[in-house]
Design a protein around this motif. Structure first.
Motif, PDB file in Angstrom:
ATOM      1  N   ASP A   9       0.837  -1.205   0.000  1.00  0.00           N
ATOM      2  CA  ASP A   9       0.000   0.000   0.000  1.00  0.00           C
ATOM      3  C   ASP A   9       0.870   1.253   0.000  1.00  0.00           C
ATOM      4  OD1 ASP A   9       0.880  -0.743   2.579  1.00  0.00           O
ATOM      5  OD2 ASP A   9      -0.719   0.399   3.542  1.00  0.00           O
ATOM      6  N   TYR A  46       0.404   4.531  -2.455  1.00  0.00           N
ATOM      7  CA  TYR A  46       0.248   5.882  -1.900  1.00  0.00           C
ATOM      8  C   TYR A  46       1.342   6.824  -2.403  1.00  0.00           C
ATOM      9  CZ  TYR A  46      -0.298   9.696   1.428  1.00  0.00           C
ATOM     10  OH  TYR A  46      -0.472  10.944   1.988  1.00  0.00           O
ATOM     11  N   ASP A  97      -2.287  -5.666   3.095  1.00  0.00           N
ATOM     12  CA  ASP A  97      -2.720  -4.711   4.117  1.00  0.00           C
ATOM     13  C   ASP A  97      -1.527  -3.902   4.633  1.00  0.00           C
ATOM     14  OD1 ASP A  97      -4.416  -3.377   5.749  1.00  0.00           O
ATOM     15  OD2 ASP A  97      -4.838  -5.060   7.093  1.00  0.00           O
ATOM     16  N   PRO A 137      -0.468   0.331   6.669  1.00  0.00           N
ATOM     17  CA  PRO A 137      -0.927   1.600   7.239  1.00  0.00           C
ATOM     18  C   PRO A 137      -1.308   2.656   6.215  1.00  0.00           C
ATOM     19  CG  PRO A 137       1.463   1.404   7.430  1.00  0.00           C
ATOM     20  CD  PRO A 137       0.965   0.092   6.938  1.00  0.00           C
ATOM     21  N   TYR A 138      -0.907   2.474   4.950  1.00  0.00           N
ATOM     22  CA  TYR A 138      -1.210   3.499   3.948  1.00  0.00           C
ATOM     23  C   TYR A 138      -2.565   3.286   3.279  1.00  0.00           C
ATOM     24  CZ  TYR A 138       3.452   5.392   4.416  1.00  0.00           C
ATOM     25  OH  TYR A 138       4.582   5.988   4.913  1.00  0.00           O
ATOM     26  N   GLY A 139      -3.187   2.137   3.526  1.00  0.00           N
ATOM     27  CA  GLY A 139      -4.506   1.906   2.972  1.00  0.00           C
ATOM     28  C   GLY A 139      -5.512   2.939   3.443  1.00  0.00           C
ATOM     29  N   SER A 140      -5.470   3.258   4.738  1.00  0.00           N
ATOM     30  CA  SER A 140      -6.405   4.255   5.282  1.00  0.00           C
ATOM     31  C   SER A 140      -6.123   5.640   4.703  1.00  0.00           C
ATOM     32  CB  SER A 140      -6.312   4.285   6.809  1.00  0.00           C
ATOM     33  OG  SER A 140      -4.996   4.623   7.235  1.00  0.00           O
ATOM     34  N   LYS A 141      -4.864   5.917   4.406  1.00  0.00           N
ATOM     35  CA  LYS A 141      -4.529   7.211   3.807  1.00  0.00           C
ATOM     36  C   LYS A 141      -5.100   7.314   2.399  1.00  0.00           C
ATOM     37  CE  LYS A 141      -0.305   8.044   6.466  1.00  0.00           C
ATOM     38  NZ  LYS A 141       1.116   8.447   6.407  1.00  0.00           N
ATOM     39  N   ARG A 157      -7.800   5.788   1.396  1.00  0.00           N
ATOM     40  CA  ARG A 157      -9.237   5.973   1.583  1.00  0.00           C
ATOM     41  C   ARG A 157      -9.563   7.402   2.007  1.00  0.00           C
ATOM     42  NH1 ARG A 157     -10.233   0.210   4.752  1.00  0.00           N
ATOM     43  NH2 ARG A 157     -10.583  -1.077   2.886  1.00  0.00           N
ATOM     44  N   ASP A 158      -8.694   8.004   2.808  1.00  0.00           N
ATOM     45  CA  ASP A 158      -8.915   9.391   3.231  1.00  0.00           C
ATOM     46  C   ASP A 158      -8.914  10.352   2.037  1.00  0.00           C
ATOM     47  OD1 ASP A 158      -9.115   8.619   5.854  1.00  0.00           O
ATOM     48  OD2 ASP A 158      -7.050   9.149   6.373  1.00  0.00           O
ATOM     49  N   TRP A 160      -9.820   1.334  -1.803  1.00  0.00           N
ATOM     50  CA  TRP A 160      -8.658   0.461  -1.597  1.00  0.00           C
ATOM     51  C   TRP A 160      -9.116  -0.772  -0.839  1.00  0.00           C
ATOM     52  CZ3 TRP A 160      -6.690  -1.029   3.223  1.00  0.00           C
ATOM     53  CH2 TRP A 160      -5.532  -1.823   3.175  1.00  0.00           C
TER      54      TRP A 160
END
Length: 391
Positions: free
Chosen positions: A10, A14, A37, A39-43, A45-46, A51
């Motif tokens: 991810d 990103y 999976d 930590p950048y997946g949520s970024k 999505r933000d 993703w």
């Protein structure tokens, strides 16, 4: 059009492909990003991007786990029904293309940035995997609806020589692109003969030339040449060439370098240094050099595929032989002792970065390739001829 972008981290999506995904989205296209999976997946999505995590282990050699991953991808693609699948790195190229074929998706684009561990390493595991991966690549990259994006002319010649793909299906797009405007206001390098701040920013892998960088730092220190050798980046445990953190801390303890770890704001870091080096063994097209060039910094890198796409020796940087810490030390000292020359190199590097490597150029060429494969067949013949790689 609906596109699936598939990468092995991810972090990669990103840092290297979010601008492409956002450009596709702004143009009205549907985009799904997939990777293991992290930590950048949520970024992602933000940013308003779709993703999804995958049950993928980069270093896995378990046949059952790998077959399960392939079947997972097939089911995902059947569910999503995209118009095309775009894979990044060799493993994603193979798995994404095979899954796309099994799911009945004809448009397959694969971007391979360098030949990867399997083709560049001399370790027994890499040598054992090489013929298997070569055969899988031929299967994955073949077909009328497949295109292969390579980042430098050396890799184009290598793939053609290895007969891994139809030369008519190769496209040369240099790098993933850099937002040069983001680095436009970075101050000019301060190579004024005082203490020089030198930076190597990379994943902490042996084949990035970190060992040679340490050797150059030691050599210069022994000669009384005052430099601050900075190292930015973190280890990549998923890569067999990862440098143990204990080794890096040992270099720090001996005073060979200062380790900055992960740096989020590269523009600010580049604005604080005087020279950027990358003594890599081989690259696709190194983003760290392009970002430094966009800042107008003088560059030192190795005379290897990918790196020499960015640097022309004596024009917009210096090239040194691969695996040669002594030559790297001499090049650093040359820029320290001749600040006017260093500034000329930096200015030329900035001009080249804006003209050849800006992300707008890369995104435009990539989206043209999407259109080539996804538009009606009768319209695609002209654009295919126009976009064909020439040598």
């Amino acid at each position: 059009m609906k596109a699936v972008l598939f990468a092995n981290t991810d972090w990669y999506l990103y840092n290297f492909r979010r601008s492409l995904a956002l450009s596709l989205q702004r143009a009205g296209h549907d985009v799904l990003l997939i990777s293991p999976d992290g930590p950048y997946g949520s970024k992602l999505r933000d940013l308003g991007l779709r993703w999804e995590p995958l049950p993928m282990q980069r270093r896995s050699l378990n046949v059952f786990r790998e077959l399960a991953l392939l079947w997972y991808l097939v089911r995902l693609l059947r569910r999503e029904q995209p118009d095309l699948v775009h894979g990044f790195t060799i493993k994603c190229a193979v798995y994404g293309s095979l899954a796309a074929r099994m799911a009945g998706i004809s448009a397959r684009i694969n971007a391979v940035a360098g030949m990867g561990y399997v083709f560049t390493s001399t370790q027994w595991k890499a040598r054992l995997l090489r013929p298997i991966v070569r055969a899988l690549l031929r299967l994955a990259l073949g077909g009328k609806g497949a295109r292969l994006i390579l980042q430098n002319a050396d890799d184009v010649a290598l793939f053609e020589q290895a007969r891994l793909v139809d030369p008519e299906h190769i496209r040369l797009i240099r790098g993933s692109g850099v937002d040069c405007a983001k680095f436009a206001n970075v101050p000019e390098a301060r190579t004024d003969g005082t203490r020089l701040r030198v930076l190597l920013a990379c994943r902490l892998l042996w084949d990035k030339g970190v060992d040679e960088y340490v050797e150059a730092s030691r050599t210069l220190r022994e000669r009384g040449c005052a430099i601050d050798a900075l190292l930015a980046g973190t280890s990549d445990p998923g890569n067999p060439a990862a440098i143990p953190e204990s080794t890096v801390r040992g270099w720090v303890n001996e005073g060979a370098l200062t380790w900055l770890g992960h740096v989020e704001d590269m523009a600010s870091l580049l604005g604080s240094v005087d020279v950027v080096v990358l003594p890599s063994y081989r690259e696709g097209l190194p983003r760290t050099l392009v970002e430094a060039a966009a800042c107008g910094l003088p560059l030192i890198t190795t005379d290897v595929p990918g790196c020499r796409e960015v640097v022309t020796d004596g024009v917009d940087g210096l090239l040194v032989p691969v695996k040669d810490g002594e030559a790297l030390a001499r090049a650093i000292q040359r820029l320290r002792d001749d600040p006017d020359f260093a500034r000329r190199l930096g200015r030329a590097a900035r001009i080249k970065a804006r003209a050849q490597f800006d992300e707008r150029i890369v995104i435009e060429r990539t989206m043209d390739l999407y259109a080539e494969l996804c538009q009606p067949q009768e319209q695609s013949a002209t654009s295919t001829q126009a976009g064909r790689l020439t040598h």
